[in-house]
Design a protein around this motif. Structure first.
Motif, PDB file in Angstrom:
ATOM      1  N   ARG A   1     -98.051 -27.835  51.289  1.00  0.00           N
ATOM      2  CA  ARG A   1     -99.234 -27.551  52.090  1.00  0.00           C
ATOM      3  C   ARG A   1    -100.529 -27.737  51.130  1.00  0.00           C
ATOM      4  N   THR A   2    -101.763 -27.669  52.134  1.00  0.00           N
ATOM      5  CA  THR A   2    -102.843 -27.826  51.395  1.00  0.00           C
ATOM      6  C   THR A   2    -103.044 -26.633  50.227  1.00  0.00           C
ATOM      7  N   SER A   3    -103.429 -27.082  49.085  1.00  0.00           N
ATOM      8  CA  SER A   3    -103.497 -26.119  47.937  1.00  0.00           C
ATOM      9  C   SER A   3    -103.998 -26.760  46.756  1.00  0.00           C
ATOM     10  N   TYR A   4    -104.541 -25.760  45.777  1.00  0.00           N
ATOM     11  CA  TYR A   4    -104.926 -26.355  44.486  1.00  0.00           C
ATOM     12  C   TYR A   4    -104.080 -27.227  43.837  1.00  0.00           C
ATOM     13  N   GLU A   5    -102.668 -26.751  43.981  1.00  0.00           N
ATOM     14  CA  GLU A   5    -101.692 -27.666  43.141  1.00  0.00           C
ATOM     15  C   GLU A   5    -101.712 -29.201  43.619  1.00  0.00           C
ATOM     16  N   TRP A   6    -102.096 -29.300  45.095  1.00  0.00           N
ATOM     17  CA  TRP A   6    -102.022 -30.465  45.695  1.00  0.00           C
ATOM     18  C   TRP A   6    -102.940 -31.419  44.922  1.00  0.00           C
ATOM     19  N   THR A   7    -104.325 -30.944  44.797  1.00  0.00           N
ATOM     20  CA  THR A   7    -105.438 -31.680  44.256  1.00  0.00           C
ATOM     21  C   THR A   7    -104.956 -31.799  42.710  1.00  0.00           C
ATOM     22  N   LEU A   8    -104.714 -30.960  42.164  1.00  0.00           N
ATOM     23  CA  LEU A   8    -104.161 -31.070  40.624  1.00  0.00           C
ATOM     24  C   LEU A   8    -103.328 -32.083  40.564  1.00  0.00           C
TER      25      LEU A   8
ATOM     26  N   LEU B   1    -114.213 -25.191  52.468  1.00  0.00           N
ATOM     27  CA  LEU B   1    -112.667 -24.720  52.506  1.00  0.00           C
ATOM     28  C   LEU B   1    -111.779 -25.845  53.055  1.00  0.00           C
ATOM     29  N   LEU B   2    -110.850 -26.416  52.360  1.00  0.00           N
ATOM     30  CA  LEU B   2    -110.101 -27.427  52.989  1.00  0.00           C
ATOM     31  C   LEU B   2    -108.864 -26.727  53.658  1.00  0.00           C
ATOM     32  N   PHE B   3    -108.843 -26.792  54.933  1.00  0.00           N
ATOM     33  CA  PHE B   3    -107.481 -26.489  55.542  1.00  0.00           C
ATOM     34  C   PHE B   3    -106.693 -27.570  56.245  1.00  0.00           C
TER      35      PHE B   3
ATOM     36  N   PRO C   1    -103.850 -22.585  52.575  1.00  0.00           N
ATOM     37  CA  PRO C   1    -102.720 -23.353  53.331  1.00  0.00           C
ATOM     38  C   PRO C   1    -102.332 -23.014  54.884  1.00  0.00           C
ATOM     39  N   ASP C   2    -102.680 -21.689  55.251  1.00  0.00           N
ATOM     40  CA  ASP C   2    -102.332 -21.153  56.477  1.00  0.00           C
ATOM     41  C   ASP C   2    -103.587 -21.039  57.213  1.00  0.00           C
ATOM     42  N   VAL C   3    -103.596 -21.597  58.267  1.00  0.00           N
ATOM     43  CA  VAL C   3    -104.953 -21.260  59.482  1.00  0.00           C
ATOM     44  C   VAL C   3    -104.748 -19.912  59.944  1.00  0.00           C
TER      45      VAL C   3
ATOM     46  N   THR D   1    -114.831 -14.894  53.179  1.00  0.00           N
ATOM     47  CA  THR D   1    -115.089 -14.725  51.812  1.00  0.00           C
ATOM     48  C   THR D   1    -115.275 -15.856  50.988  1.00  0.00           C
ATOM     49  N   PHE D   2    -114.782 -17.113  51.320  1.00  0.00           N
ATOM     50  CA  PHE D   2    -115.528 -18.287  50.622  1.00  0.00           C
ATOM     51  C   PHE D   2    -116.727 -18.624  50.861  1.00  0.00           C
ATOM     52  N   ARG D   3    -117.294 -18.516  52.142  1.00  0.00           N
ATOM     53  CA  ARG D   3    -118.540 -18.687  52.830  1.00  0.00           C
ATOM     54  C   ARG D   3    -119.114 -20.384  52.499  1.00  0.00           C
ATOM     55  N   PRO D   4    -118.391 -21.421  53.395  1.00  0.00           N
ATOM     56  CA  PRO D   4    -118.590 -22.893  52.868  1.00  0.00           C
ATOM     57  C   PRO D   4    -119.911 -23.240  53.493  1.00  0.00           C
ATOM     58  N   THR D   5    -120.503 -24.300  53.087  1.00  0.00           N
ATOM     59  CA  THR D   5    -121.450 -24.637  53.779  1.00  0.00           C
ATOM     60  C   THR D   5    -121.388 -25.810  54.711  1.00  0.00           C
ATOM     61  N   PHE D   6    -120.117 -26.217  54.780  1.00  0.00           N
ATOM     62  CA  PHE D   6    -119.747 -27.208  55.699  1.00  0.00           C
ATOM     63  C   PHE D   6    -118.228 -27.200  55.835  1.00  0.00           C
ATOM     64  N   VAL D   7    -117.756 -27.270  57.133  1.00  0.00           N
ATOM     65  CA  VAL D   7    -116.320 -27.472  57.114  1.00  0.00           C
ATOM     66  C   VAL D   7    -115.943 -28.814  57.893  1.00  0.00           C
ATOM     67  N   THR D   8    -114.623 -29.022  57.698  1.00  0.00           N
ATOM     68  CA  THR D   8    -114.205 -30.294  58.373  1.00  0.00           C
ATOM     69  C   THR D   8    -112.896 -30.022  59.180  1.00  0.00           C
ATOM     70  N   ALA D   9    -112.880 -30.586  60.392  1.00  0.00           N
ATOM     71  CA  ALA D   9    -111.484 -29.899  61.420  1.00  0.00           C
ATOM     72  C   ALA D   9    -111.473 -31.035  62.132  1.00  0.00           C
ATOM     73  N   VAL D  10    -110.249 -31.255  62.791  1.00  0.00           N
ATOM     74  CA  VAL D  10    -109.864 -31.780  63.997  1.00  0.00           C
ATOM     75  C   VAL D  10    -110.391 -30.962  65.131  1.00  0.00           C
ATOM     76  N   PRO D  11    -110.644 -31.916  66.478  1.00  0.00           N
ATOM     77  CA  PRO D  11    -111.196 -31.264  67.724  1.00  0.00           C
ATOM     78  C   PRO D  11    -110.477 -30.207  68.026  1.00  0.00           C
ATOM     79  N   ARG D  12    -109.414 -29.990  67.754  1.00  0.00           N
ATOM     80  CA  ARG D  12    -108.523 -28.917  68.422  1.00  0.00           C
ATOM     81  C   ARG D  12    -108.879 -27.520  67.793  1.00  0.00           C
ATOM     82  N   ILE D  13    -109.288 -27.542  66.616  1.00  0.00           N
ATOM     83  CA  ILE D  13    -109.880 -26.237  65.940  1.00  0.00           C
ATOM     84  C   ILE D  13    -111.070 -25.925  66.673  1.00  0.00           C
ATOM     85  N   PHE D  14    -112.066 -26.771  67.012  1.00  0.00           N
ATOM     86  CA  PHE D  14    -113.348 -26.537  67.655  1.00  0.00           C
ATOM     87  C   PHE D  14    -113.180 -25.937  68.948  1.00  0.00           C
TER      88      PHE D  14
END
Length: 623
Positions: free
Chosen positions: A98-105, A248-250, A277-279, A288-301
């Protein structure tokens, strides 16, 4: 293509070309040395002590920053471990997590070692994983947990072609083991590997989730990814080069859009990347993270909007719906001469305090822009979010284009479109309206599949997308449907199902819609109910609680859906309108094979699975 200088990011239609072609010039010149390792090294050089990664503490709600230098150090330690395992430049490494720091590393570590990364969705079946790992020639795969490890380890015993596959588990200390393995590797060996990499070398093989057929492996080069990312950063400075850039990447990192956002942050001068990793915990993590922009698929919106509507009852729901209409009217007025009238501005200010501020708080409180991709958002939702103070920048792209090839910008937005071409990208409409593409992000070939590669391109080298579109005079692209999904009714009427499906999904009760009617007397629809929204909607309408199976048979629920269908039909002609529908007792999901991991309906599979229900639709319609 025109080579005349133009204002940055402004698309052009060449003097010698028809108006059905637009392109945008590069903002950042491309070079052969622009690779994944180069991008990370550049970020560490330019802002060595600035935060690049934020990691959530194992206990509590705080996030710990990691500098670009510290992250690159860890990347090289893991890369050395991959080298110690005997992996040679150009070898393929799989990541199933799943999406995680370890994936990016692991992503950047593999590139640092000169390897090619092959993502495998964590939801993949054993058969899907076997195909991907075999076709890509993966030698080593890192998985997240024991379940994935068991599944892939069993493949090494049953699939002869995977007998030599090495499976490592993050849950069992794979990263620590790799760091320990790499302690005897000379740093100069890594330097030599990265120095030999060029932008023409493959960086990743991303297997299309595909709504039909066996997935094809899109080979994307370092140039495809990095040339596009650095130009996108220059193209969108308002939120990618601001003083505060946090996201925040989900989205799944196995999906090309999630991967592209990862690279955007690295290429941004001050970007900070977090992972969740978990929506199910998304709202808490956003706060808590307080992003300035987020990216999502339309279903989330859609779900955020529907949840806000469904949670309101009585007078509160009336206020929310009045606020929604005000937001939409305000956003539309922004595009009109003179802008919003004074009374509309005043109404919007009132609803901002009552409704919109709470909506923005759901996104963390600091979000100014959201990027929507992976499918059509719908004009109404786009206007709602902009009117509520969060500008949605809808874009368009494919796995084969390394994610976006067009996008709306803060300085040039036309809601209801997917924007203008990104720098280094050209978009053309074929005679039948199919969207054709060329550019820095476009793949060169599919893995081990010359036939599919040949079919994907026109004789003069344009990528066929299978999507249909149209241009505005200014070069904004509008998606009008899928070429293979056009329904031709028995009466000869061509119907693009996407417009009706998008409008119906905006209802709080609705999860998925499949519009049907090919060679049938009229257009019909299969509808599934949103189990998460159902209880709230029932309570808000004074109805007793029931499960989706019961609700699918309830005449009061059907009556509400009939009204939703009637509203959706207002957007089309009578010949294109839905005349019959049925409510299925279960939803389309990734697990049952009816949704792709990016939440697109697998149309062919759904049509086959529900053939009897579709036949029954027309038996009732005719009788």
């Amino acid at each position: 293509m025109s080579t005349a200088p133009i204002s940055p990011g402004r698309p052009t239609s060449p003097d010698s070309a028809p108006a059905h072609e637009f392109s945008a010039p590069l903002l950042v010149p491309t070079r052969a040395g622009m690779t994944g390792p180069w991008a990370l090294a550049e970020r560490a050089r330019r802002n060595p002590d600035g935060a690049l990664i934020a990691r959530k503490a194992s206990l509590g709600r705080s996030w710990r920053d990691m500098s670009a230098t510290a992250f690159r150090t860890q990347v090289r330690e893991v890369a050395a471990g991959l080298v110690a395992r005997g992996l040679m430049p150009g070898d393929a490494v799989g990541i199933m997590a799943r999406t995680s720091y370890e994936w990016t590393l692991l992503d950047f570590a593999a590139w640092e070692a000169g390897l090619v990364v092959v993502p495998v969705y964590e939801t993949s079946s054993a058969e899907q994983a076997r195909w991907i790992l075999t076709d890509a020639g993966v030698r080593l795969v890192v998985v997240e947990d024991a379940t994935m490890e068991t599944m892939l380890t069993s493949l090494t015993g049953t699939a002869p072609e995977l007998a030599d596959l090495h499976v490592l588990s993050i849950a069992r200390g794979a990263l620590t083991d790799l760091v320990m393995d790499g302690k005897d590797i000379d740093a100069a060996d890594l330097d030599r590997r990265t120095a030999r990499l060029t932008s023409a070398d493959p960086a990743t093989i991303v297997y299309t989730s595909g709504t039909t057929g066996r997935p094809k492996g899109a080979e994307l080069t370092h140039g495809n990814l990095i040339h596009l990312a650095v130009n996108a950063c220059a193209h969108l400075p308002e939120f990618l080069q601001a003083e505060q850039v946090r996201t925040l990447l989900f989205l799944p990192l196995a999906h090309v859009l999630g991967r592209f956002i990862e690279l955007l942050v690295v290429c941004s001068p001050r970007g900070v990347l977090g992972h969740t990793p978990d929506v199910k915990n998304l709202v808490t993590d956003l706060s808590t993270f307080r992003p300035t922009f987020v990216t999502a698929v339309p279903r989330i919106f859609e779900k955020i909007y529907n949840a806000a509507d469904a949670r309101s009852t009585g007078p509160k729901q009336k206020i929310f719906r009045m606020a929604a209409e005000t937001a939409i009217a305000y956003s539309r007025a922004l595009d009109a001469p003179g802008g919003p009238r004074r009374t509309l501005r005043a109404e919007r200010a009132i609803f901002d305090r009552l409704v919109f501020s709470a909506l923005r708080d759901l996104l963390g409180g600091r979000v100014t822009h959201v990027i929507s991709g992976g499918g059509p958002l719908g004009e109404r939702l786009g206007h709602f979010y902009r009117g509520a103070g969060v500008t949605v920048l809808e874009g368009y792209g494919l796995t084969e284009t390394s994610a976006p090839c067009t996008v709306n910008r803060p300085a040039a937005t036309l809601i209801g479109t997917v924007g203008q071409p990104l720098p280094g990208t050209a978009v053309r409409l074929d005679d039948d309206g199919e969207i054709l593409l060329k550019g820095i992000g476009v793949l060169g070939r599919y893995r081990n599949n010359p036939e599919a590669t040949a079919e994907a391109f026109t004789p003069d080298g344009w990528l066929r997308t299978g999507d249909l579109g149209s241009f505005t005079a200014e070069g904004f692209l509008r998606i009008t449907g899928r070429k293979k999904e056009i329904i031709v009714t028995a009466g000869g009427k061509n119907v693009a199902p996407a417009a009706l499906e998008d409008r119906l999904r905006s209802h709080p009760l609705v999860s998925q819609v499949l519009v049907v009617g090919d060679a049938r007397p009229c257009v019909g629809a299969l509808i599934t109910l949103d189990a998460e929204m159902l209880s709230g909607w029932l309570a808000g309408h004074g109805l007793e609680d029931m499960d989706p199976v019961e609700a699918a048979r309830d005449p009061r629920v059907r009556s509400a859906l009939e009204r939703a269908v009637s509203r959706a039909n207002r957007a089309v002609s009578r010949a294109e309108s839905i005349r019959t529908f049925t409510v299925l007792p279960g939803d389309f999901t990734v697990a049952n094979g009816l949704l792709t991991p990016s939440l697109k309906v697998r149309r062919a599979q759904a049509l086959d699975r529900f053939a009897d229900q579709i036949d029954a639709l027309y038996t009732r319609a005719i009788s």
